[in-house]
Design an enzyme around this catalytic site. Structure first.
Site, PDB file in Angstrom:
ATOM      1  N   LEU A   1      76.394  -8.134  -8.692  1.00 25.26           N
ATOM      2  CA  LEU A   1      77.470  -8.250  -7.705  1.00 25.26           C
ATOM      3  C   LEU A   1      77.825  -6.887  -7.129  1.00 25.26           C
ATOM      4  CD1 LEU A   1      79.674 -10.721  -9.767  1.00 25.26           C
ATOM      5  CD2 LEU A   1      78.074 -11.285  -7.926  1.00 25.26           C
TER       6      LEU A   1
ATOM      7  N   TYR B   1      74.538  -0.366 -26.495  1.00 22.42           N
ATOM      8  CA  TYR B   1      75.805  -1.065 -26.335  1.00 22.42           C
ATOM      9  C   TYR B   1      76.596  -1.062 -27.645  1.00 22.42           C
ATOM     10  CZ  TYR B   1      73.546  -3.034 -22.133  1.00 22.42           C
ATOM     11  OH  TYR B   1      72.886  -3.209 -20.951  1.00 22.42           O
TER      12      TYR B   1
ATOM     13  N   SER C   1      82.644 -20.039 -14.469  1.00 20.55           N
ATOM     14  CA  SER C   1      82.318 -20.118 -13.042  1.00 20.55           C
ATOM     15  C   SER C   1      80.960 -19.490 -12.741  1.00 20.55           C
ATOM     16  CB  SER C   1      83.421 -19.456 -12.204  1.00 20.55           C
ATOM     17  OG  SER C   1      83.504 -18.062 -12.463  1.00 20.55           O
ATOM     18  N   ASN C   2      80.600 -18.422 -13.474  1.00 19.07           N
ATOM     19  CA  ASN C   2      79.289 -17.805 -13.277  1.00 19.07           C
ATOM     20  C   ASN C   2      78.159 -18.754 -13.646  1.00 19.07           C
ATOM     21  OD1 ASN C   2      80.504 -15.426 -12.470  1.00 19.07           O
ATOM     22  ND2 ASN C   2      80.229 -14.391 -14.431  1.00 19.07           N
TER      23      ASN C   2
ATOM     24  N   SER D   1      80.868 -10.747 -18.648  1.00 20.70           N
ATOM     25  CA  SER D   1      82.304 -10.996 -18.621  1.00 20.70           C
ATOM     26  C   SER D   1      82.748 -11.440 -20.000  1.00 20.70           C
ATOM     27  CB  SER D   1      82.662 -12.070 -17.591  1.00 20.70           C
ATOM     28  OG  SER D   1      84.057 -12.311 -17.584  1.00 20.70           O
TER      29      SER D   1
ATOM     30  N   HIS E   1      64.698   0.711 -22.314  1.00 17.89           N
ATOM     31  CA  HIS E   1      65.924   0.811 -21.536  1.00 17.89           C
ATOM     32  C   HIS E   1      65.830   1.832 -20.406  1.00 17.89           C
ATOM     33  CE1 HIS E   1      70.551   0.205 -22.101  1.00 17.89           C
ATOM     34  NE2 HIS E   1      70.223   0.189 -20.830  1.00 17.89           N
TER      35      HIS E   1
ATOM     36  N   LYS F   1      67.410  -3.906 -25.858  1.00 23.31           N
ATOM     37  CA  LYS F   1      66.711  -2.790 -25.228  1.00 23.31           C
ATOM     38  C   LYS F   1      66.710  -1.570 -26.149  1.00 23.31           C
ATOM     39  CE  LYS F   1      69.577  -3.453 -21.677  1.00 23.31           C
ATOM     40  NZ  LYS F   1      69.980  -4.862 -21.849  1.00 23.31           N
TER      41      LYS F   1
ATOM     42  N   ASP G   1      72.010 -10.907 -23.388  1.00 24.52           N
ATOM     43  CA  ASP G   1      71.416  -9.592 -23.140  1.00 24.52           C
ATOM     44  C   ASP G   1      72.286  -8.508 -23.761  1.00 24.52           C
ATOM     45  OD1 ASP G   1      69.449  -7.891 -21.206  1.00 24.52           O
ATOM     46  OD2 ASP G   1      71.438  -6.988 -21.227  1.00 24.52           O
TER      47      ASP G   1
ATOM     48  N   ILE H   1      72.171 -11.632 -15.032  1.00 24.43           N
ATOM     49  CA  ILE H   1      72.916 -11.555 -16.293  1.00 24.43           C
ATOM     50  C   ILE H   1      74.311 -10.979 -16.052  1.00 24.43           C
ATOM     51  CG2 ILE H   1      71.011 -11.487 -17.950  1.00 24.43           C
ATOM     52  CD1 ILE H   1      71.095  -8.407 -17.728  1.00 24.43           C
TER      53      ILE H   1
END
Length: 286
Positions: free
Chosen positions: A185, A48, A236-237, A228, A106, A73, A43, A225
């Site tokens: 999160l 960005y 780990s995700n 990191s 967006h 986006k 993504d 999404i």
């Protein structure tokens, strides 16, 4: 990798890697590790300013293009039928790809209905496979869907256990629109991550609180999404698909909803900020 079937019949992975605020120099290493781990969904966005790096990383991965689900986006300065048509072609060029798997609006500002018409035409032309929206409120979603001929396949929203957006999610379900969560999160909120319930479930399943929260997202019919560049976090995700929360555990997490956002700019101020970004964005992106 588990997938959702979108309302247009296409498959989208339930988990992807987000690249918001990832500098172009860091995109290649992050995606190389993500692809090695098993991610197949990426993504990014015009704003960005890393789309070229994303395109290069996908090419250098050696993966067939059809094996990578690529989302980007369009920024609100490119809303409107003519501007959006041009912006789509520029986006494809930056990403060095013949098509996008998913293209999102967006923000909900500007002529989003004109932009949507251009996006629908891009689907017909084969430039884009699926289209959707990001950060739209209920009023503007109602307006867009009342005029659209293609319903949004995906809606990106701020969503996490403290801000579950049940009303908006229920509205989207009538169109078969899948919710994709950013800030999954809660922007790494310490209070959220320290909730005793997540520690309890983590001990039960041998998982971290972060993994429990991400698992809740995908079990609650959502796409997630997390972003990191840390190899350990990327790995780990990804480890969400070897355990399953019970219905009672899902209900306990649902009861944590506080209607608490972490992106709290009033709409009028948000609009001013977005407009003020136009000149800098246009200069840097072209």
């Amino acid at each position: 990798m588990e997938t959702f079937t979108l309302n247009d019949g296409r498959e989208m992975p339930k988990l992807g890697i987000g690249l918001n605020q990832v500098p172009s120099a860091d995109v290649g290493p992050a995606l190389a590790h993500a692809f090695e781990v098993g991610y197949r969904s990426v993504d990014t966005a015009n704003t960005y300013l890393n789309e070229r790096a994303v395109g290069q990383a996908i090419r250098h991965s050696g993966l067939p293009r059809e094996d990578v689900f690529l989302t980007t986006k369009l920024w609100s300065t490119d809303s409107g039928y003519t501007k959006t048509s041009t912006a789509i072609d520029r986006t494809l060029k930056r990403l060095d790809t013949d098509y996008l798997d998913l293209l999102l609006l967006h923000q909900q500002y500007g002529d989003y209905n004109g932009a949507w018409r251009a996006m629908q035409e891009a689907v017909a032309a084969g430039k884009v496979r699926s289209i959707g929206i990001s950060n739209f409120n209920l009023r503007r979603l109602t307006d867009l869907t009342s005029r659209a001929t293609i319903m949004p396949a995906v809606a990106q929203l701020e969503r996490h256990p403290y801000y579950q957006q049940r009303k908006l999610k229920a509205f989207l379900e009538r169109f078969g629109t899948v919710v994709e969560s950013w800030f999954p999160l809660g922007r790494g909120d310490k209070e959220l991550l320290a909730e005793p319930l997540f520690a309890e479930l983590g001990r039960k399943y041998g998982k971290s609180p972060v993994q429990v929260i991400l698992r809740w997202h995908v079990q609650d019919d959502g796409i997630v999404i997390p972003g990191s560049t840390n190899p350990a976090h990327i790995r780990s995700n990804f480890e969400l698909f070897d355990f399953e929360l019970t219905p009672e555990e899902m209900d306990r997490i649902a009861a944590m909803d506080r209607n608490r956002r972490f992106h709290n700019l009033p709409e009028f101020l948000e609009r001013i900020i977005f407009q003020s970004m136009r000149m800098d964005y246009d200069k840097r992106q072209r």
